[in-house]
Design an enzyme around this catalytic site. Structure first.
Site, PDB file in Angstrom:
ATOM      1  N   HIS A 442      38.121  36.123  52.732  1.00  0.00           N
ATOM      2  CA  HIS A 442      37.267  36.829  53.683  1.00  0.00           C
ATOM      3  C   HIS A 442      35.877  36.982  53.071  1.00  0.00           C
ATOM      4  CE1 HIS A 442      38.786  40.086  51.088  1.00  0.00           C
ATOM      5  NE2 HIS A 442      37.625  40.640  51.306  1.00  0.00           N
ATOM      6  N   SER A 444      32.105  38.947  52.439  1.00  0.00           N
ATOM      7  CA  SER A 444      31.541  40.268  52.183  1.00  0.00           C
ATOM      8  C   SER A 444      30.244  40.056  51.415  1.00  0.00           C
ATOM      9  CB  SER A 444      32.561  41.115  51.390  1.00  0.00           C
ATOM     10  OG  SER A 444      32.028  42.352  51.034  1.00  0.00           O
ATOM     11  N   HIS A 584      47.126  57.711  25.290  1.00  0.00           N
ATOM     12  CA  HIS A 584      46.273  57.502  26.459  1.00  0.00           C
ATOM     13  C   HIS A 584      45.092  56.617  26.052  1.00  0.00           C
ATOM     14  CE1 HIS A 584      44.614  61.027  24.399  1.00  0.00           C
ATOM     15  NE2 HIS A 584      43.446  60.662  24.887  1.00  0.00           N
ATOM     16  N   SER A 586      41.063  54.919  26.385  1.00  0.00           N
ATOM     17  CA  SER A 586      39.634  55.088  26.623  1.00  0.00           C
ATOM     18  C   SER A 586      38.908  54.252  25.566  1.00  0.00           C
ATOM     19  CB  SER A 586      39.239  56.569  26.548  1.00  0.00           C
ATOM     20  OG  SER A 586      37.883  56.722  26.919  1.00  0.00           O
TER      21      SER A 586
END
Length: 754
Positions: A442, A444, A584, A586
């Protein structure tokens, strides 16, 4: 490395980075090895050892030195005295330039008596500035392994075949255009890597390498390969991806030991059935079954002259043009160099495609940290229409300055956010222009950006391993049971120049590892700790490490806050690496310094890594002084830009250097009797609006005038540059510094109207 050891025939002795041998007191000499490339002054240490312990040094069999060392030329004169030398590494890449790219070493040649090293079996001259292969190398009678990758070699000597004992040869990432016929005389050669060169033809004699088991010819300009490759009966792996191949010989299917044949990303519209049915052949990225339709074959009407017009996001209809696509498909080329291919059946009914080129607006085009914009924005309409088959788009872009640590991708806007498409890049043979290729279902908005190289993997419950392709020493290990449901993890690495850290921190003792950024598609922390391996900062090894000076920093997503988490993690050390565990993701950064408050220093360095040093130019056309050219130019481009303009323009010297962020807005105001057309769409409160993008031109050419009577005397005016809005992602401290009347002005240059 095990494979290299087998090729050398030296067993474990040829392993790199060995640290098990006890060092002699007060020196770096251990047994018969000298690993001096980890020291910034390795050549000085070698010369000192050679002077003070010559009897031991001349017995050395394994020597590693950095060719970024300023004393390399002096050191080269001593090397022929090492008659027992078996392995010599003189590599560059141990330092980085001001833009963070690996610096090639200074090595351009070798002394003639270098050929007297009769015991030398392994020679690594990678990441240097060799334009020709030193002739003395051809006189090394025992040489079995030769690495000259990442140099500037255009050709190999005609008598290259004299290296009759060679078993491993790598010349990847050079500029080789052809190969000597004598390469077929390397009867013992087992591994040949000629990837990422400029080869267009191969000699038939390459088929005489009967012991060759791996041949890498990827990333060249080959249109075909000789039938003689079918004679390589020992060949196991043949890499031919990312060439221009339009045909391959069917006889490759008869190679008895072949276990991998990579033909991806070529121009193959047909592949022999004998090859296509092989289970180990890779053929993605080829136009299989496609014909070459004419650019305007009657089924596609294109109006392509408008694409180069200057357009602006808020003028919705200005500059919009289009073409019609039918179910028969077509190929379209726009005047600005953008190509489209609509395969048959992509559109079920006739569809009018509208296109326009837009100036990127930083409030809309959101760049991520360390992204670099390489093109204007291409808008294709109608938005949201789903094609039945993928439409191919080729977008020209400006080649980035840091290709080794960045990768080029096409970014598209959909569902209220920007995302990166799977992208293939190539350089056109004649024009040398770079083109990014993607496939979409598509239309854009599309643009080309350079981002930090991204390595990605899917983490299953069983665990896995992810490492960086920029720096393979950086690894992330996911143990079994780390997650319940599979999740996607991405890794990016930003190398940091040691010189830049020393300049910003004003401390020669501050050193840092590459920056590591980790992200995932889940908001849930991992069930078990994830192990991270980072290389120790430059010049630091397990032998000289002072653990009290080592700090692990954790940064937030925007890099505004850096916390020292050294006391919160368990650090393990090897000779070259630090290993720790997290739950975690980062930013993570390893620092080695005596300073106590590291977080503020890291924040300052991180901010500076995103700044560009620029100069402003204001020139008047010689034949029409009322036509003024304004441009904001990165400082390393100023001289070549002025050289191109000097025949048509004159004006003052460029402004003093200032610093700007990628995507930062600034304004130009004409003052002291000089005025411009206030109705221009890029004119805000009487000032011209600019957006700085480091790889775009940042240039405008306008007509100026004056209400002052110029009959009696010339008007001596000026143009001043002022800061505007900064992108949302700029750190708070940097944004605060830019507010207020004293901080907005950047530079002033004189303008004179006769």
């Amino acid at each position: 490395m095990q494979k290299m050891a087998e090729l050398l025939g030296l067993g474990d002795e040829c392993g790199e980075g060995t640290s098990g041998a006890p060092a002699l007191a007060g020196s770096c000499l251990a047994d018969n090895r000298l690993n001096l490339d980890v020291y910034p002054d390795g050549c000085r240490r070698f010369l000192q050892l050679f002077k003070e312990q010559q009897g031991e040094v001349v017995q050395v069999e394994f020597l590693r030195l950095s060719s970024n060392d300023c004393l390399l030329d002096t050191t080269l004169g001593s090397l022929p005295h090492l008659k027992h030398l078996k392995s010599l590494v003189l590599k560059g890449g141990h330092a980085r330039d001001e833009f963070g790219s690996y610096q090639h070493g200074s090595l351009t040649s070798l002394p003639p008596d270098f050929g007297n090293l009769s015991c030398l079996t392994h020679l690594d001259l990678s990441f240097n500035r060799l334009s020709t292969l030193p002739s003395c190398i051809l006189h090394l009678p025992s040489l079995r392994v030769l690495l000259v990758s990442h140099n500037s070699l255009v050709t190999l000597p005609e008598d290259f075949g004299h290296l009759s004992k060679l078993t491993f040869f790598s010349a990847m990432k050079n500029q080789l255009k052809d190969l000597p016929q004598s390469i077929g005389e390397l009867s013992m050669l087992q591994d040949l890597d000629l990837s990422e060169n400029a080869l267009e033809l191969l000699p038939e004699q390459i088929g005489n390498l009967h012991n060759c088991t791996e041949l890498d010819l990827s990333g060249n300009r080959l249109l075909s390969i000789p039938d003689s490759l079918a004679n390589l009966k020992s060949l196991r792996r043949l890499h031919l991806h990312s060439n221009l191949l339009v045909t391959v010989p069917a006889s490759l299917a008869s190679l008895p030991n072949l276990s991998r044949l990579d033909l991806q990303n070529n121009c193959l519209s047909a592949i022999p059935a004998e090859i296509q049915t092989l289970p180990f052949v890779h053929i993605r990225g080829n136009p299989l079954g496609e014909t070459e339709p004419s650019l305007q074959a009657g089924n596609c009407k294109a109006s392509a002259a408008v694409c180069s017009a200057q357009l602006f996001p808020h003028s919705a209809q200005h500059g919009v043009d289009g073409f019609i696509v039918t179910s028969e498909g077509c190929r379209v080329v726009l005047a600005c160099g953008i190509h489209f291919y609509f395969p048959p059946g992509a559109a079920s009914d006739p569809l009018r495609i509208h296109f326009r080129s837009l100036t990127p607006d930083p409030q809309w085009v959101k760049l991520r940290h360390h992204d670099v914009l390489l093109s204007r924005v291409l808008e294709l309409q109608p938005h949201g229409v789903q094609f039945q088959q993928e439409v191919q788009i080729w977008m020209p872009y400006i080649s980035p300055q840091t290709p080794q640590q960045h990768e080029v991708v096409v970014r598209t806007f959909s569902e209220q956010s920007w995302s990166d498409l799977k992208t293939r890049v190539k350089q056109k043979r004649k024009s040398k222009k770079c083109v990014a290729h993607c496939c979409v279902l598509h239309f854009s908005w599309f643009l080309v950006v350079s981002r930090l190289v991204q390595n990605e993997c899917k983490v299953p419950a069983e665990g896995t391993l992810l490492f960086s392709s920029v720096d393979p020493n950086i690894k992330v290990i996911f143990p079994p049971g780390v997650t319940k449901d599979p999740r996607s993890v991405k890794l990016q690495v930003l190398p940091v120049s040691a010189e830049e850290i020393q300049e910003i921190t004003a401390s020669a003792g501050c050193r840092a590892s590459p920056l590591l950024y980790l992200s995932q598609d889940s908001t849930v922390d991992f069930l078990k700790p994830v192990r991270i391996q980072l290389p120790l900062p430059p010049g630091v090894t397990g032998l000289n490490l002072d653990q009290s000076r080592l700090h692990i920093l954790h940064g937030d997503l925007e890099g505004q806050t850096w916390n020292d988490i050294t006391s919160e993690v368990v650090l393990e050390f090897t000779h070259l690496y630090a290993v720790f565990e997290v739950t975690h993701f980062s930013w993570y950064w390893l620092w080695y310094t005596t300073k106590t408050y590291i977080g503020g220093i890291a924040k300052k360095v991180y901010e500076r890594l995103r700044l560009y040093q620029v100069n402003f130019i204001a020139l008047q056309r010689k034949k029409d002084p009322e036509q003024v050219l304004l441009q904001c130019v990165p400082k390393h481009k100023v001289d070549p830009v002025l050289k191109k303009l000097q025949d048509r323009y004159r004006g003052p010297e460029p402004s003093d250097m200032v610093e700007m962020f990628e995507g930062e807005q600034f304004f130009a105001a004409f003052e002291r009797g000089i005025s411009i057309d206030m109705d221009r769409p890029d004119c805000v409160d009487g000032r011209l609006s600019f957006i700085f993008y480091s790889h775009l031109k940042n240039m405008k050419e306008i007509y100026v005038t004056s209400l002052v009577d110029r009959k009696g005397q010339a008007v001596k005016g000026q143009v001043s540059f002022y800061r505007g809005a900064v992108p949302d992602s700029i750190p708070e401290d940097a944004s605060r510094r830019r507010k207020g009347p004293d901080s907005l002005w950047l530079a002033t240059l004189p303008i004179k109207l006769p």
